[in-house]
Motif scaffolding. Structure first.
Motif, PDB file in Angstrom:
ATOM      1  N   THR A 179      14.999  38.341  30.524  1.00 24.22           N
ATOM      2  CA  THR A 179      16.306  38.285  29.668  1.00 24.22           C
ATOM      3  C   THR A 179      17.621  38.980  30.456  1.00 24.22           C
ATOM      4  OG1 THR A 179      15.988  39.869  28.313  1.00 24.22           O
ATOM      5  CG2 THR A 179      14.792  37.964  27.648  1.00 24.22           C
ATOM      6  N   GLN A 218      17.819  39.542  33.569  1.00 28.39           N
ATOM      7  CA  GLN A 218      18.476  38.651  34.555  1.00 28.39           C
ATOM      8  C   GLN A 218      19.552  37.633  34.309  1.00 28.39           C
ATOM      9  OE1 GLN A 218      16.969  40.003  37.493  1.00 28.39           O
ATOM     10  NE2 GLN A 218      19.211  39.069  38.278  1.00 28.39           N
ATOM     11  N   ARG A 219      19.194  37.089  33.078  1.00 31.81           N
ATOM     12  CA  ARG A 219      19.962  36.041  32.570  1.00 31.81           C
ATOM     13  C   ARG A 219      21.212  36.477  32.186  1.00 31.81           C
ATOM     14  NH1 ARG A 219      15.420  33.244  30.218  1.00 31.81           N
ATOM     15  NH2 ARG A 219      14.963  34.700  28.447  1.00 31.81           N
ATOM     16  N   GLU A 220      21.267  37.778  31.620  1.00 30.14           N
ATOM     17  CA  GLU A 220      22.575  38.191  31.301  1.00 30.14           C
ATOM     18  C   GLU A 220      23.305  38.748  32.441  1.00 30.14           C
ATOM     19  OE1 GLU A 220      23.627  38.464  28.132  1.00 30.14           O
ATOM     20  OE2 GLU A 220      25.510  39.199  28.853  1.00 30.14           O
ATOM     21  N   TRP A 221      22.843  39.063  33.488  1.00 34.58           N
ATOM     22  CA  TRP A 221      23.589  39.209  34.735  1.00 34.58           C
ATOM     23  C   TRP A 221      24.093  38.093  35.221  1.00 34.58           C
ATOM     24  CZ3 TRP A 221      22.727  43.727  38.553  1.00 34.58           C
ATOM     25  CH2 TRP A 221      22.179  44.654  38.128  1.00 34.58           C
ATOM     26  N   THR A 222      23.461  36.957  35.271  1.00 34.06           N
ATOM     27  CA  THR A 222      24.117  35.668  35.766  1.00 34.06           C
ATOM     28  C   THR A 222      25.226  35.461  34.761  1.00 34.06           C
ATOM     29  OG1 THR A 222      21.761  34.602  36.122  1.00 34.06           O
ATOM     30  CG2 THR A 222      23.579  33.224  35.827  1.00 34.06           C
ATOM     31  N   VAL A 223      25.424  35.615  33.383  1.00 31.53           N
ATOM     32  CA  VAL A 223      26.434  35.497  32.786  1.00 31.53           C
ATOM     33  C   VAL A 223      27.539  36.475  33.046  1.00 31.53           C
ATOM     34  CG1 VAL A 223      27.466  35.537  30.392  1.00 31.53           C
ATOM     35  CG2 VAL A 223      25.045  34.718  30.670  1.00 31.53           C
ATOM     36  N   TYR A 259      19.753  41.169  23.810  1.00 33.76           N
ATOM     37  CA  TYR A 259      19.079  40.493  24.988  1.00 33.76           C
ATOM     38  C   TYR A 259      18.059  41.453  25.291  1.00 33.76           C
ATOM     39  CZ  TYR A 259      21.787  43.008  28.283  1.00 33.76           C
ATOM     40  OH  TYR A 259      22.751  44.043  28.983  1.00 33.76           O
TER      41      TYR A 259
END
Lengths: 248, 248
Positions: free
Chosen positions: B143, B145-150, B241
């Motif tokens: 999760t 990692q997802r926030e880093w993408t954002v 997250y």
DNA sequence: CGCTGTTTTGATCGGGATCAAATCATGTGG
DNA sequence: CCACATGATTTGATCCCGATCAAAACAGCG
């Protein structure tokens, strides 16, 4: 009324997908098929099948159609953090995290299997190869997420879009959705923008560049990759991170 | 020669970390401590404890020090995809993926426990709360990692750096490494640049802006957050997250 | 047929990259 | 203790990739 869902080869993409990660046992496949047929659901395009903040009570296995995982900021900016393709599973993490930290929206009409927590646990316990394949799938979705971070953080627009196309090609191939370099591609340029961290206008110009150099055709929701090797080169794409077994 | 590692409270950050995700049983903690003490290792700053392409044979639990996960492109561009903090575990996915798809490098001297696959499996089997905590930790890293993408995809430089600082604060806090808003911060501006997808020069200017508005102090590897709420607001940071249990 | 969403084009603007050099540590060996 | 090398931070100047704004062209589609 919606027509009934033909049950024929519905589970095929799931079997292909999981089998591309771990060889599944005959018995495991049978259990899997049964679990899938018991929870058939569908969702329309633009419908969210899960939203940020929702409790997580079941997992969903996509049988057909495309979706995307996304998060939005307060002011409306949206980032697509991954696409969900036929055969993919959403949230096998059901055991662990109690609340969705992102949303999942359908880009097309979607058919999926909704499997409750208890039934999913039973399925995992029933066959070791199935359990390992699901865990493996979960881990790969996390390696994909890492690669997206790299893609958006360090590649320029052209490389970035090319990389995304390469990845989607390599993910669609094992589930039999690439036919002679062509695949359905139901992603608007706005979606593409939100997935790559670019603006829609610039995605449009980037696609024109890729078309111009003869690498791809993208028209009427149909993507054709004319020179995969060249596309991979411009993207600096290496498929290791997808951890797909090679067969043929 | 390196001095021997004092074994006193070495496992403390790990217990705090896992316990912030799942309440651990007394017995589980005992097993965990034992497994940790049997595999003590250290690594120097700038040393990679794992490299892209390596086979994955053991998991590593960080007891002290900072590391980062990163990938590099052929031409040298580097993207840090996450930081690894005391109490964090690397690659509990050992079961599943056979090869590292990224590298893990130490930013400081590091003490960690190297636990072989078999021993780790035994540990997981020995106590349910431990197993769940480790899986949970794995999912949370996904999760994040997802926030880093954002973060990299949709936030502007100031928000982006602020967001990273907020995240690190909220991850260091549960393991007791924040003292009155201050924490050790052994990350160079170049590292920060590679983590946020910015250039080092621009990170420098962004930090000056954060300093200028009185939100933070960052000097001599020590970060102080003067107004956490305000920092979170400029970053549009929400900690959901991280899935950290709230206590106090 | 008008309505709505998508793609395309053109023009302008700006955030952040890049280049270059100065300043400021730290550390190392003479 | 000083001379020097190495790496991090800082500052300044310029450039460019991609954002933004605006409008046209081009779909479906009820």
């Amino acid at each position: 009324m919606r027509p009934p869902i033909p049950e024929g080869n519905l589970a095929q993409p799931v079997i292909l997908r999981l089998n591309s990660l771990r060889s599944l046992s005959k018995l495991g496949i049978a259990f899997l098929q049964q679990a899938i047929l018991e929870g058939l659901q569908r969702a329309g395009p633009d419908e969210d099948i899960a939203s940020e903040g929702d409790p997580v009570e079941s997992i969903r296995i996509i049988l057909s159609g495309w979706l995307c995982r996304y998060k939005t900021l307060e002011d409306g900016r949206r980032q697509i953090v991954n696409f969900v393709l036929p055969g993919d599973t959403c949230d096998a993490c059901v055991y662990l995290l109690t609340m969705m930290d992102h949303s999942i929206g359908a880009l097309t009409p979607v058919v999926y299997a909704d499997i409750k927590r208890a039934a999913f646990e039973k399925l995992l316990a029933s066959d070791r190869s199935i359990a390992e394949a699901f865990w493996c799938e979960t881990m790969v979705s996390s390696t994909i997420q890492r690669e997206w971070t790299v893609n958006i953080g360090r590649r320029v627009a052209l490389e970035r879009v090319a990389h995304l196309l390469c990845e989607l090609h390599d993910r669609l191939y094992p589930v039999g959705m690439v036919d002679d370099g062509s695949c359905s591609f139901p992603v608007t340029q706005m979606d593409l923008a939100d997935a790559t961290g670019l603006s829609a206008v610039h995605v449009n110009r980037t696609l024109q560049e890729l078309r111009g150099s003869g690498l791809i055709t993208l028209r009427d929701r149909l993507l054709t990759i004319h020179d995969l090797k060249a596309l991979q080169d411009t993207a600096m794409f290496t498929p290791h991170y997808l951890h797909t077994k090679r067969h043929g």
